[in-house]
Write a protein that holds these residues in place. Sequence first.
Motif, PDB file in Angstrom:
ATOM      1  N   GLY A  21       0.676  -1.472   0.287  1.00 19.75           N
ATOM      2  CA  GLY A  21      -0.044  -0.284  -0.250  1.00 19.75           C
ATOM      3  C   GLY A  21       0.963   0.966  -0.118  1.00 19.75           C
ATOM      4  N   LEU A  22       2.255   0.931   0.124  1.00 17.16           N
ATOM      5  CA  LEU A  22       2.794   2.583   0.000  1.00 17.16           C
ATOM      6  C   LEU A  22       2.972   3.463  -1.118  1.00 17.16           C
ATOM      7  CD1 LEU A  22       6.171   0.709   1.459  1.00 17.16           C
ATOM      8  CD2 LEU A  22       5.323   2.251   2.082  1.00 17.16           C
ATOM      9  N   THR A  23       2.977   4.210  -1.442  1.00 14.14           N
ATOM     10  CA  THR A  23       2.758   4.952  -2.104  1.00 14.14           C
ATOM     11  C   THR A  23       3.975   5.166  -3.580  1.00 14.14           C
ATOM     12  OG1 THR A  23       3.800   7.030  -1.107  1.00 14.14           O
ATOM     13  CG2 THR A  23       1.545   6.979  -1.082  1.00 14.14           C
ATOM     14  N   VAL A  24       4.225   5.270  -4.339  1.00 17.13           N
ATOM     15  CA  VAL A  24       5.641   5.830  -4.806  1.00 17.13           C
ATOM     16  C   VAL A  24       6.523   6.279  -4.673  1.00 17.13           C
ATOM     17  CG1 VAL A  24       6.389   5.544  -7.399  1.00 17.13           C
ATOM     18  CG2 VAL A  24       4.735   5.279  -7.005  1.00 17.13           C
ATOM     19  N   SER A  25       6.148   7.285  -4.309  1.00 18.55           N
ATOM     20  CA  SER A  25       7.344   8.380  -3.554  1.00 18.55           C
ATOM     21  C   SER A  25       7.872   7.416  -1.905  1.00 18.55           C
ATOM     22  CB  SER A  25       6.544   9.845  -2.872  1.00 18.55           C
ATOM     23  OG  SER A  25       5.578   9.740  -2.138  1.00 18.55           O
ATOM     24  N   ASP A  26       6.784   6.899  -1.075  1.00 16.93           N
ATOM     25  CA  ASP A  26       7.058   5.867   0.613  1.00 16.93           C
ATOM     26  C   ASP A  26       7.763   5.010   0.041  1.00 16.93           C
ATOM     27  OD1 ASP A  26       6.672   8.410   1.316  1.00 16.93           O
ATOM     28  OD2 ASP A  26       4.207   6.880   2.036  1.00 16.93           O
ATOM     29  N   LEU A  27       7.893   4.521  -1.031  1.00 18.00           N
ATOM     30  CA  LEU A  27       8.334   3.337  -1.697  1.00 18.00           C
ATOM     31  C   LEU A  27      10.010   3.622  -2.382  1.00 18.00           C
ATOM     32  CD1 LEU A  27       8.897   0.074  -3.137  1.00 18.00           C
ATOM     33  CD2 LEU A  27       8.079   0.975  -4.475  1.00 18.00           C
ATOM     34  N   ALA A  28      10.014   5.225  -2.891  1.00 17.46           N
ATOM     35  CA  ALA A  28      11.241   4.869  -3.448  1.00 17.46           C
ATOM     36  C   ALA A  28      12.375   5.673  -2.460  1.00 17.46           C
ATOM     37  CB  ALA A  28      10.788   6.675  -4.433  1.00 17.46           C
ATOM     38  N   ALA A  29      11.749   6.674  -1.068  1.00 21.59           N
ATOM     39  CA  ALA A  29      12.356   6.762   0.000  1.00 21.59           C
ATOM     40  C   ALA A  29      13.148   5.277   0.763  1.00 21.59           C
ATOM     41  CB  ALA A  29      12.078   7.486   0.902  1.00 21.59           C
ATOM     42  N   LYS A  30      12.170   3.974   0.346  1.00 17.63           N
ATOM     43  CA  LYS A  30      12.967   3.527   1.342  1.00 17.63           C
ATOM     44  C   LYS A  30      13.692   2.599   0.616  1.00 17.63           C
ATOM     45  CE  LYS A  30       8.376   1.715   3.863  1.00 17.63           C
ATOM     46  NZ  LYS A  30       9.145   1.449   4.759  1.00 17.63           N
ATOM     47  N   ILE A  31      13.667   2.766  -0.796  1.00 19.62           N
ATOM     48  CA  ILE A  31      14.678   1.751  -0.527  1.00 19.62           C
ATOM     49  C   ILE A  31      15.956   2.471  -1.852  1.00 19.62           C
ATOM     50  CG2 ILE A  31      13.055   0.056  -2.083  1.00 19.62           C
ATOM     51  CD1 ILE A  31      13.472   1.360  -4.756  1.00 19.62           C
ATOM     52  N   GLY A  32      16.094   4.257  -2.049  1.00 22.33           N
ATOM     53  CA  GLY A  32      17.263   4.836  -1.765  1.00 22.33           C
ATOM     54  C   GLY A  32      17.198   5.225  -3.434  1.00 22.33           C
ATOM     55  N   LEU A  33      15.920   5.607  -4.278  1.00 20.55           N
ATOM     56  CA  LEU A  33      15.719   6.075  -5.030  1.00 20.55           C
ATOM     57  C   LEU A  33      15.017   6.850  -5.759  1.00 20.55           C
ATOM     58  CD1 LEU A  33      14.411   3.122  -8.047  1.00 20.55           C
ATOM     59  CD2 LEU A  33      17.354   4.737  -7.798  1.00 20.55           C
ATOM     60  N   SER A  34      15.042   8.391  -6.305  1.00 15.99           N
ATOM     61  CA  SER A  34      14.291   8.713  -6.234  1.00 15.99           C
ATOM     62  C   SER A  34      12.914   8.457  -7.144  1.00 15.99           C
ATOM     63  CB  SER A  34      14.889  10.655  -7.025  1.00 15.99           C
ATOM     64  OG  SER A  34      15.069   9.995  -8.996  1.00 15.99           O
ATOM     65  N   THR A  35      11.303   9.593  -7.100  1.00 17.70           N
ATOM     66  CA  THR A  35      10.346   9.028  -7.293  1.00 17.70           C
ATOM     67  C   THR A  35      10.510   8.343  -8.560  1.00 17.70           C
ATOM     68  OG1 THR A  35       9.620  10.430  -5.537  1.00 17.70           O
ATOM     69  CG2 THR A  35       7.530   9.184  -7.401  1.00 17.70           C
ATOM     70  N   SER A  36      11.267   9.430  -9.884  1.00 14.35           N
ATOM     71  CA  SER A  36      10.504   8.825 -11.024  1.00 14.35           C
ATOM     72  C   SER A  36      10.807   7.235 -11.246  1.00 14.35           C
ATOM     73  CB  SER A  36      11.172  10.435 -12.231  1.00 14.35           C
ATOM     74  OG  SER A  36      10.343  11.077 -12.122  1.00 14.35           O
ATOM     75  N   PRO A  37      12.593   7.179 -11.457  1.00 16.66           N
ATOM     76  CA  PRO A  37      13.430   5.805 -11.530  1.00 16.66           C
ATOM     77  C   PRO A  37      12.410   4.660 -10.812  1.00 16.66           C
ATOM     78  CG  PRO A  37      14.406   7.339 -10.670  1.00 16.66           C
ATOM     79  CD  PRO A  37      13.681   8.042 -10.824  1.00 16.66           C
ATOM     80  N   CYS A  38      11.657   4.865  -9.941  1.00 16.15           N
ATOM     81  CA  CYS A  38      11.665   3.969  -9.601  1.00 16.15           C
ATOM     82  C   CYS A  38       9.730   3.547  -9.724  1.00 16.15           C
ATOM     83  CB  CYS A  38      10.563   4.701  -7.313  1.00 16.15           C
ATOM     84  SG  CYS A  38      10.237   2.866  -6.607  1.00 16.15           S
ATOM     85  N   TRP A  39       9.555   4.646  -9.564  1.00 14.95           N
ATOM     86  CA  TRP A  39       7.626   4.087 -10.493  1.00 14.95           C
ATOM     87  C   TRP A  39       8.075   3.591 -11.850  1.00 14.95           C
ATOM     88  CZ3 TRP A  39       6.249   6.462 -15.872  1.00 14.95           C
ATOM     89  CH2 TRP A  39       4.607   6.454 -15.598  1.00 14.95           C
ATOM     90  N   ARG A  40       9.155   4.159 -12.546  1.00 20.06           N
ATOM     91  CA  ARG A  40       9.860   3.553 -14.101  1.00 20.06           C
ATOM     92  C   ARG A  40       9.726   1.893 -13.983  1.00 20.06           C
ATOM     93  NH1 ARG A  40      12.036   8.459 -15.373  1.00 20.06           N
ATOM     94  NH2 ARG A  40      14.214   7.432 -14.506  1.00 20.06           N
ATOM     95  N   ARG A  41      10.557   1.590 -12.912  1.00 22.15           N
ATOM     96  CA  ARG A  41      10.435   0.726 -12.690  1.00 22.15           C
ATOM     97  C   ARG A  41       9.283  -0.615 -12.341  1.00 22.15           C
ATOM     98  NH1 ARG A  41      15.922  -0.809 -11.001  1.00 22.15           N
ATOM     99  NH2 ARG A  41      17.231   0.124 -11.974  1.00 22.15           N
ATOM    100  N   LEU A  42       8.707   0.008 -11.532  1.00 24.12           N
ATOM    101  CA  LEU A  42       7.490  -0.673 -10.545  1.00 24.12           C
ATOM    102  C   LEU A  42       6.618  -1.094 -12.324  1.00 24.12           C
ATOM    103  CD1 LEU A  42       6.056  -1.145  -7.968  1.00 24.12           C
ATOM    104  CD2 LEU A  42       4.835   0.846  -8.360  1.00 24.12           C
TER     105      LEU A  42
END
Length: 156
Positions: A21-42
Motif C-alpha cells: 500500500g505504499l505510495t511510489v514516493s514512500d517506496l522510493a524513499a525506502k529503497i534509496g531511489l528518486s520517485t521517477s526512476p522508482c515509478w518506471r521500475r515499478l
Amino acid sequence: MTYKLDGFDKKILTVLQQDAGLTVSDLAAKIGLSTSPCWRRLNRLMETGVLKKRVAILDHNQLGLDVIVFAEVKLEAHGHEALPNFQNAVEKLPEVLECYTVLGEMDFLLKVVATDIHAYERFLRHLLSLPAVREVNSKMVVSEIKCTNELPLRSL
C-alpha cells in the motif's frame, strides 16, 4: 522466460511484499531511489508480469473463516475434457484459495477455506458432485505455523 532482477528491482519487490500500500514516493524513499526512476521500475515490473497485482491480505480468522483444509482430488479419467472442465469448475468456487495439479496418486491439491466443518462438508459434497471427480482426501489444518506470500528474493 525468467525476468532478470537487479538490486533495485529486488528492493522494490521486497518492500512491496511487506507493504503493497505504499505510495511510489514512500517506496522510493525506502529503497534509496528518486520517485521517477522508482515509478518506471515499478511499471516495468507490472508490465512484465513479475508484479502481478498489489493486494490486501486479510486475516481469515478475524473474518470467521476458521477452517482451512487441503483437499487432494483424484479424477476418474484424464480425458481431453476432464482436466479443463475440472479446472474451470474449481476457478468458480470462492472457497478454493489455491489449486495445483500434482504428481502422484492424486491429481489436484486444493487449499480450501470455510467458516466451520459444516460449511466444509457442504463444499465437499458439491466438489464430489462435479463430473469426473472420483475421490477427495481432506487434510484439516489444526494450527497454522507459517503462512506467507513473501518469495525468497535473496536466493535469486
